[in-house]
Motif scaffolding. Structure first.
Motif, mmCIF file in Angstrom:
data_model
loop_
_atom_site.group_PDB
_atom_site.id
_atom_site.type_symbol
_atom_site.label_atom_id
_atom_site.label_comp_id
_atom_site.label_asym_id
_atom_site.label_seq_id
_atom_site.Cartn_x
_atom_site.Cartn_y
_atom_site.Cartn_z
ATOM 1 N N LEU A 36 0.858 -1.183 0.000
ATOM 2 C CA LEU A 36 0.000 0.000 0.000
ATOM 3 C C LEU A 36 0.892 1.230 0.000
ATOM 4 C CD1 LEU A 36 -2.493 -1.093 2.797
ATOM 5 C CD2 LEU A 36 -2.877 -1.194 0.338
ATOM 6 N N GLY A 37 0.484 2.260 -0.694
ATOM 7 C CA GLY A 37 1.257 3.491 -0.724
ATOM 8 C C GLY A 37 1.180 4.244 0.581
ATOM 9 N N ARG A 38 -0.003 4.223 1.205
ATOM 10 C CA ARG A 38 -0.214 4.943 2.457
ATOM 11 C C ARG A 38 -0.802 3.988 3.490
ATOM 12 N NH1 ARG A 38 -4.166 10.197 3.247
ATOM 13 N NH2 ARG A 38 -3.492 10.686 5.352
ATOM 14 N N CYS A 39 -0.260 4.008 4.676
ATOM 15 C CA CYS A 39 -0.731 3.128 5.747
ATOM 16 C C CYS A 39 -2.099 3.598 6.234
ATOM 17 C CB CYS A 39 0.265 3.130 6.899
ATOM 18 S SG CYS A 39 -0.268 2.122 8.300
ATOM 19 N N PRO A 40 -3.105 2.715 6.265
ATOM 20 C CA PRO A 40 -4.433 3.118 6.736
ATOM 21 C C PRO A 40 -4.492 3.381 8.244
ATOM 22 C CG PRO A 40 -4.424 0.805 6.115
ATOM 23 C CD PRO A 40 -3.088 1.346 5.775
ATOM 24 N N GLN A 41 -3.510 2.899 8.993
ATOM 25 C CA GLN A 41 -3.533 3.081 10.447
ATOM 26 C C GLN A 41 -2.839 4.372 10.886
ATOM 27 O OE1 GLN A 41 -2.888 -0.452 12.681
ATOM 28 N NE2 GLN A 41 -2.055 0.632 14.422
ATOM 29 N N CYS A 42 -1.625 4.615 10.384
ATOM 30 C CA CYS A 42 -0.874 5.786 10.854
ATOM 31 C C CYS A 42 -0.751 6.880 9.790
ATOM 32 C CB CYS A 42 0.516 5.373 11.325
ATOM 33 S SG CYS A 42 1.622 4.810 10.014
ATOM 34 N N SER A 43 -1.256 6.632 8.589
ATOM 35 C CA SER A 43 -1.263 7.580 7.460
ATOM 36 C C SER A 43 0.132 7.946 6.957
ATOM 37 C CB SER A 43 -2.022 8.855 7.837
ATOM 38 O OG SER A 43 -3.349 8.548 8.171
ATOM 39 N N GLU A 44 1.126 7.130 7.248
ATOM 40 C CA GLU A 44 2.488 7.367 6.764
ATOM 41 C C GLU A 44 2.598 6.890 5.313
ATOM 42 O OE1 GLU A 44 6.258 8.861 7.228
ATOM 43 O OE2 GLU A 44 4.700 8.850 8.761
ATOM 44 N N TRP A 45 3.288 7.666 4.483
ATOM 45 C CA TRP A 45 3.455 7.330 3.071
ATOM 46 C C TRP A 45 4.716 6.493 2.864
ATOM 47 C CZ3 TRP A 45 -0.010 7.966 -0.716
ATOM 48 C CH2 TRP A 45 -1.058 8.849 -0.497
ATOM 49 N N ASN A 46 4.636 5.508 1.947
ATOM 50 C CA ASN A 46 5.762 4.663 1.522
ATOM 51 C C ASN A 46 6.519 4.032 2.685
ATOM 52 O OD1 ASN A 46 5.254 5.230 -1.197
ATOM 53 N ND2 ASN A 46 6.408 7.137 -1.051
ATOM 54 N N SER A 47 5.804 3.518 3.650
ATOM 55 C CA SER A 47 6.443 2.932 4.824
ATOM 56 C C SER A 47 6.334 1.407 4.861
ATOM 57 C CB SER A 47 5.828 3.520 6.098
ATOM 58 O OG SER A 47 4.451 3.213 6.152
ATOM 59 N N PHE A 48 5.764 0.791 3.802
ATOM 60 C CA PHE A 48 5.577 -0.656 3.800
ATOM 61 C C PHE A 48 6.806 -1.372 3.254
ATOM 62 C CE2 PHE A 48 1.209 0.498 4.373
ATOM 63 C CZ PHE A 48 0.706 -0.537 5.134
ATOM 64 N N GLU A 49 7.184 -2.454 3.943
ATOM 65 C CA GLU A 49 8.263 -3.313 3.487
ATOM 66 C C GLU A 49 7.788 -4.756 3.533
ATOM 67 O OE1 GLU A 49 12.024 -2.758 5.348
ATOM 68 O OE2 GLU A 49 11.997 -0.583 5.041
ATOM 69 N N GLN A 50 8.288 -5.549 2.607
ATOM 70 C CA GLN A 50 7.882 -6.944 2.502
ATOM 71 C C GLN A 50 8.627 -7.774 3.545
ATOM 72 O OE1 GLN A 50 8.573 -8.589 -1.369
ATOM 73 N NE2 GLN A 50 7.402 -10.423 -0.944
ATOM 74 N N GLU A 51 7.872 -8.642 4.240
ATOM 75 C CA GLU A 51 8.450 -9.545 5.229
ATOM 76 C C GLU A 51 7.889 -10.931 5.020
ATOM 77 O OE1 GLU A 51 7.902 -8.251 9.241
ATOM 78 O OE2 GLU A 51 9.184 -6.489 8.997
ATOM 79 N N GLU A 52 8.696 -11.928 5.307
ATOM 80 C CA GLU A 52 8.233 -13.312 5.207
ATOM 81 C C GLU A 52 7.361 -13.637 6.414
ATOM 82 O OE1 GLU A 52 10.033 -17.809 4.810
ATOM 83 O OE2 GLU A 52 11.361 -16.095 4.579
ATOM 84 N N VAL A 53 6.241 -14.302 6.167
ATOM 85 C CA VAL A 53 5.317 -14.676 7.234
ATOM 86 C C VAL A 53 5.795 -15.985 7.842
ATOM 87 C CG1 VAL A 53 2.935 -15.308 7.767
ATOM 88 C CG2 VAL A 53 3.403 -13.521 6.090
ATOM 89 N N ALA A 54 5.891 -16.022 9.159
ATOM 90 C CA ALA A 54 6.297 -17.238 9.854
ATOM 91 C C ALA A 54 5.221 -18.301 9.689
ATOM 92 C CB ALA A 54 6.521 -16.946 11.337
ATOM 93 N N GLU A 55 5.644 -19.553 9.610
ATOM 94 C CA GLU A 55 4.683 -20.639 9.475
ATOM 95 C C GLU A 55 3.858 -20.758 10.747
ATOM 96 O OE1 GLU A 55 6.155 -24.381 8.147
ATOM 97 O OE2 GLU A 55 7.600 -23.436 6.821
ATOM 98 N N ASN A 56 2.601 -21.082 10.564
ATOM 99 C CA ASN A 56 1.687 -21.210 11.691
ATOM 100 C C ASN A 56 1.704 -22.651 12.192
ATOM 101 O OD1 ASN A 56 -0.365 -21.097 13.524
ATOM 102 N ND2 ASN A 56 -1.826 -20.132 12.152
ATOM 103 N N LYS A 57 2.228 -22.861 13.394
ATOM 104 C CA LYS A 57 2.300 -24.206 13.964
ATOM 105 C C LYS A 57 0.915 -24.758 14.271
ATOM 106 C CE LYS A 57 6.745 -24.212 13.969
ATOM 107 N NZ LYS A 57 7.488 -24.968 12.995
ATOM 108 N N TYR A 58 -0.065 -23.881 14.483
ATOM 109 C CA TYR A 58 -1.428 -24.321 14.788
ATOM 110 C C TYR A 58 -2.010 -25.104 13.626
ATOM 111 C CZ TYR A 58 -6.344 -24.111 16.042
ATOM 112 O OH TYR A 58 -7.637 -24.435 16.329
ATOM 113 N N ASN A 59 -1.782 -24.640 12.395
ATOM 114 C CA ASN A 59 -2.309 -25.336 11.220
ATOM 115 C C ASN A 59 -1.691 -26.717 11.075
ATOM 116 O OD1 ASN A 59 -3.997 -23.261 10.561
ATOM 117 N ND2 ASN A 59 -2.622 -22.343 9.069
#
Length: 88
Positions: A21-44
Motif C-alpha cells: 500500500l502506498g499509504r498506511c491506513p492506520q498511521c497515514s504514513e506514506w511509503n512505509s511498507f516493506e515486505q516480510e516473510e510470514v512465519a509458518e503457523n504451527k497451529y495449522n
C-alpha cells in the motif's frame, strides 16, 4: 514443502497488509511498507495431524452449561437460554 508467504508491514506502526500500500491506513504514513516473510503457523500443522472423523447428528453428545439470564427474553432466546460462564 509449502510455498513461502509474504506480507507487507508498515515500518512506523507495524500494520500488516497482504499487498503493498502506498499509504498506511492506520498511521497515514506514506511509503512505509516493506515486505516480510510470514512465519509458518504451527497451529495449522497440528490441525492437519488430527484425525477428523465425521459424526452423524445422533452421535453428537449434547453439553449443558449453566446460563445467566440477561432479563431480555429475546436476547436469552438467541443465546440459547442466556449467557454462558466465560463466553464474554
Amino acid at each position: 514443502m509449502s510455498k513461502k508467504k509474504f506480507s507487507f508491514v508498515c515500518m512506523q506502526c507495524r500494520y500488516m497488509a497482504t499487498k503493498w500500500l502506498g499509504r498506511c491506513p492506520q498511521c497515514s504514513e506514506w511509503n512505509s511498507f516493506e515486505q516480510e516473510e510470514v512465519a509458518e503457523n504451527k497451529y495449522n500443522e497440528k490441525l492437519e495431524e488430527q484425525e477428523n472423523i465425521p459424526l452423524r447428528v445422533n452421535e453428537i453428545k449434547a453439553q449443558s452449561f449453566d446460563r445467566y439470564k440477561t432479563g431480555i427474553a429475546e436476547l436469552d432466546r438467541v443465546l440459547g437460554g442466556g449467557i454462558t460462564k466465560g463466553s464474554l
